[in-house]
Design an enzyme around this catalytic site. Structure first.
Site, short mmCIF file in Angstrom:
data_model
loop_
_atom_site.label_atom_id
_atom_site.label_comp_id
_atom_site.label_asym_id
_atom_site.label_seq_id
_atom_site.Cartn_x
_atom_site.Cartn_y
_atom_site.Cartn_z
N GLU A 230 -5.81 1.42 -4.62
CA GLU A 230 -5.01 0.85 -3.54
C GLU A 230 -4.29 -0.42 -3.99
O GLU A 230 -4.70 -1.10 -4.93
CB GLU A 230 -5.91 0.50 -2.36
CG GLU A 230 -6.94 -0.58 -2.69
CD GLU A 230 -7.74 -1.06 -1.48
OE1 GLU A 230 -7.38 -0.71 -0.34
OE2 GLU A 230 -8.73 -1.79 -1.69
N CYS B 291 0.81 -1.22 0.00
CA CYS B 291 0.00 0.00 0.00
C CYS B 291 0.84 1.27 0.00
O CYS B 291 0.60 2.19 -0.79
CB CYS B 291 -0.97 -0.02 1.18
SG CYS B 291 -0.21 0.07 2.82
N HIS C 258 -2.89 1.13 6.78
CA HIS C 258 -3.16 1.05 5.34
C HIS C 258 -3.29 2.46 4.78
O HIS C 258 -3.70 3.39 5.49
CB HIS C 258 -4.44 0.26 5.09
CG HIS C 258 -4.69 -0.06 3.65
ND1 HIS C 258 -3.71 -0.53 2.80
CD2 HIS C 258 -5.83 0.02 2.89
CE1 HIS C 258 -4.23 -0.73 1.59
NE2 HIS C 258 -5.51 -0.39 1.62
#
Length: 399
Positions: free
Chosen positions: A372, A301, A360
């Site tokens: 993402e 990420c 994240h």
């Protein structure tokens, strides 16, 4: 086998896909999967068919919940590892800097000792040639020259004392720096060991997610086929229906986007840089998630956000969701989530502290969508924003 400093950093790229049960938490009982014979028998009765549909959908939900929980564990462990790698890098830099200082201090201390020895030797030789005080007593006619010699000797003695003190100081400093270097090396070794430990945990978490998703996908394919048989629909139609329900369920865990008070005034995005970053990220769609990946064709990420904005000439922090948040927070580029705009970074966290870890990060695209690198079971993708555990502030890298 102990990993070297560079190997620890590089090891992320080689994460394998192996079954592990280390971090299967929270644990669930293994569902009792229906057989083809049971499905065929259930189809003969409307009531039994409905019971079988509910049973299969319940199994799918159980698998989904467990996989979702494991995804969060994997993301958190990945973030911990990225921070551990950075700690190793910082301590390595400290060790390298101290090494240079120790070498310089040792050289200066040795030079001071040599200079002191030369001056002491000269004083000894001068004193051996005669006693200036007695000569002044017996030869008063030479008083001017002799007094000059006494003055010079006194000055020389003072200078020698100063050089002596400097020599001692430099030796003390060299010893102190050497001890600090030794301590830093021990600390670095501890950081490397900790990084290896966290890497093993992160890899186990990633493997657990992948194993669970692989297991669930095998069972999902079979059970969706069974559902399609029971409902007399196509397998693909049933798959799309189940996936749509799961996506809706996840998004509805929290009913609306968070709101937060404004912290300070933040400028509008630099749209040219935003589009450059998003264009870079779009080019990676469909590429694999790999723990610690930062390109060219594997990502995690914070790796894809870092490289996307790097392509636009914008530094958002090193390879860590938490670090990228901290960089933008320090630069006063956080905006309340309700003011999020295209290109802003958004984070997820299980903590409530403003400076707590973020597990994240993704790029907001507008209209409730985001890009993402999600987790070890999925590729880089564009999906609706998930509001559960989302952080109430977004970051604007190009403000």
């Amino acid at each position: 086998m102990k990993l070297g400093r560079k190997q620890v950093v590089a090891a992320l790229a080689g994460v394998g896909i192996l079954l592990t049960s280390v971090l299967l938490a929270p644990a669930y009982a293994v569902p009792s999967y229906p057989t083809a014979a049971e499905v065929a028998a259930a189809k003969a009765s409307v009531q039994e068919k409905q019971k079988m549909v509910e049973r299969i959908e319940g199994i799918l939900e159980t698998i989904r919940i467990e996989a979702d929980a494991l995804e969060v564990v994997a993301l958190q462990k990945n973030e911990e590892y990225n921070q551990a790698v950075e700690a190793v890098a910082q301590m390595s830099a400290k060790v390298d800097g101290l090494q240079s200082k120790v070498e310089l201090a040792a050289t200066e201390a040795e030079d001071a000792k040599i200079q002191l020895a030369q001056i002491v030797g000269k004083m000894y030789r001068d004193q051996a040639s005669g006693n200036t005080t007695l000569e002044l007593f017996f030869n008063p006619g030479n008083a001017e020259d002799l007094l000059y010699q006494l003055t010079m000797q006194d000055m020389l003695a003072q200078r020698t004392g100063a050089i002596y003190e400097a020599a001692i100081d430099k030796q003390t400093q060299a010893k102190s720096l050497a001890e600090e270097l030794s301590s830093a090396k021990e600390e670095l070794q501890g950081f490397e060991v900790e990084a290896e430990k966290i890497f093993a945990e992160a890899k186990a978490a990633a493997d657990a997610v992948i194993a669970k998703v692989k297991e669930s996908e095998r069972q999902r394919a079979n059970m969706m086929s069974q559902l399609a048989t029971l409902k007399d629909t196509a397998d693909d139609v049933e798959r799309q229906r189940i996936e749509g329900l799961e996506a809706e369920r996840r998004q509805n865990l929290v009913k609306s986007a968070p709101t937060a008070p404004e912290l300070y005034s933040v400028a509008e995005p630099d749209w040219s840089k935003v589009e450059t970053a998003i264009s870079f990220a779009n080019e990676q769609l469909g590429e694999r998630y790999v723990l610690g990946g930062s390109g060219p064709n594997v990502w995690d990420c914070s790796g894809i956000t870092m490289k996307a904005y790097s392509a636009a000439g914008v530094y958002i922090g090193w390879h860590s969701a938490t670090a990228q948040y901290n960089v933008l927070a320090s630069a006063k580029r956080l905006v309340p989530f309700q003011d999020v705009q295209r290109g802003d970074l958004i984070w997820w966290s299980k903590e409530t502290a403003f400076s707590g870890d973020k597990y994240h990060v993704a790029i907001y695209l507008g209209d409730g969508m985001m890009l993402e690198a999600p987790n070890p079971a999925r590729t880089v993708r564009i999906v609706p924003v998930r509001y559960g555990e989302i952080w109430p502030y977004a970051g604007r890298p190009t403000a």
